[in-house]
Design a protein around this motif. Structure first.
Motif, PDB file in Angstrom:
ATOM      1  N   THR A 183       0.807  -1.218   0.000  1.00 21.50           N
ATOM      2  CA  THR A 183       0.000   0.000   0.000  1.00 21.50           C
ATOM      3  C   THR A 183       0.841   1.269   0.000  1.00 21.50           C
ATOM      4  OG1 THR A 183      -0.151   0.145   2.410  1.00 21.50           O
ATOM      5  CG2 THR A 183      -1.793  -1.219   1.293  1.00 21.50           C
ATOM      6  N   TYR A 184       2.162   1.132   0.014  1.00 22.19           N
ATOM      7  CA  TYR A 184       3.061   2.271   0.148  1.00 22.19           C
ATOM      8  C   TYR A 184       3.666   2.691  -1.190  1.00 22.19           C
ATOM      9  CZ  TYR A 184       3.264   2.810   5.215  1.00 22.19           C
ATOM     10  OH  TYR A 184       2.974   3.094   6.515  1.00 22.19           O
ATOM     11  N   THR A 185       3.864   3.994  -1.336  1.00 24.17           N
ATOM     12  CA  THR A 185       4.636   4.551  -2.434  1.00 24.17           C
ATOM     13  C   THR A 185       6.119   4.400  -2.085  1.00 24.17           C
ATOM     14  OG1 THR A 185       2.911   6.139  -2.981  1.00 24.17           O
ATOM     15  CG2 THR A 185       5.143   6.650  -3.728  1.00 24.17           C
ATOM     16  N   MET A 186       6.909   3.980  -3.062  1.00 18.24           N
ATOM     17  CA  MET A 186       8.324   3.717  -2.834  1.00 18.24           C
ATOM     18  C   MET A 186       9.179   4.473  -3.848  1.00 18.24           C
ATOM     19  SD  MET A 186       8.185   1.541  -0.328  1.00 18.24           S
ATOM     20  CE  MET A 186       9.918   1.062  -0.281  1.00 18.24           C
ATOM     21  N   ALA A 187      10.418   4.722  -3.483  1.00 19.43           N
ATOM     22  CA  ALA A 187      11.297   5.447  -4.396  1.00 19.43           C
ATOM     23  C   ALA A 187      12.762   5.170  -4.068  1.00 19.43           C
ATOM     24  CB  ALA A 187      11.033   6.940  -4.315  1.00 19.43           C
ATOM     25  N   TRP A 188      13.607   5.442  -5.061  1.00 14.86           N
ATOM     26  CA  TRP A 188      15.057   5.416  -4.891  1.00 14.86           C
ATOM     27  C   TRP A 188      15.585   6.843  -5.029  1.00 14.86           C
ATOM     28  CZ3 TRP A 188      17.905   1.445  -3.226  1.00 14.86           C
ATOM     29  CH2 TRP A 188      17.385   0.152  -3.343  1.00 14.86           C
ATOM     30  N   PHE A 189      16.482   7.217  -4.122  1.00 12.37           N
ATOM     31  CA  PHE A 189      17.176   8.496  -4.178  1.00 12.37           C
ATOM     32  C   PHE A 189      18.680   8.225  -4.182  1.00 12.37           C
ATOM     33  CE2 PHE A 189      13.847  11.682  -3.467  1.00 12.37           C
ATOM     34  CZ  PHE A 189      12.785  10.862  -3.119  1.00 12.37           C
TER      35      PHE A 189
END
Length: 126
Positions: free
Chosen positions: A31-37
């Motif tokens: 249910t979570y938005t995820m990202a790479w930085f």
């Protein structure tokens, strides 16, 4: 407690490939938005790629066509496939998570994320 653990960083030659993984614990990953930085030497942190729970994605222009973000909601894992790596891809790569869904632009904004991993180091050099 939400925890993110990255792995897969390494020293790789220009033109090579690498896959980063981020394992999530303590929250409903699907249910979570995820990202790479990433943050390179002497540079500001920048959003590399983000993915919403339905699977919509966005990438920073410099990696489009070379990087692919994906998620496995069964194993609670976020991946970043990186191909044709360049020296300017060098940096500490961190994954991030947030319970809210964001539009394409906000997907790459660090202010949009509440949970962060400690990072994995990628060095692209010959």
């Amino acid at each position: 407690q939400a925890v993110l653990v990255e792995s897969g960083g390494a020293l790789v030659q220009p033109g090579g490939s690498l896959t980063l993984s981020c394992r999530a614990h303590g929250f409903v990953f699907g249910t979570y938005t995820m990202a790479w930085f990433r943050q390179g030497p002497g540079t500001r942190r920048e959003g590399v790629a983000g993915i919403n729970p339905p699977g919509s994605t966005n990438y920073v222009d410099s990696v489009k066509g070379r990087f692919t973000i994906s998620r496995n909601d069964t194993s609670n894992t976020l991946n970043l496939q990186m191909d044709n790596l360049k020296p300017e891809d060098t940096g500490m790569y961190c994954c991030a998570a947030d319970s809210r869904q964001w539009g394409r632009v906000t997907l790459l904004s660090s202010e949009a994320y509440s949970t962060w991993g400690t990072g994995t180091l990628v060095i692209v050099s010959s």
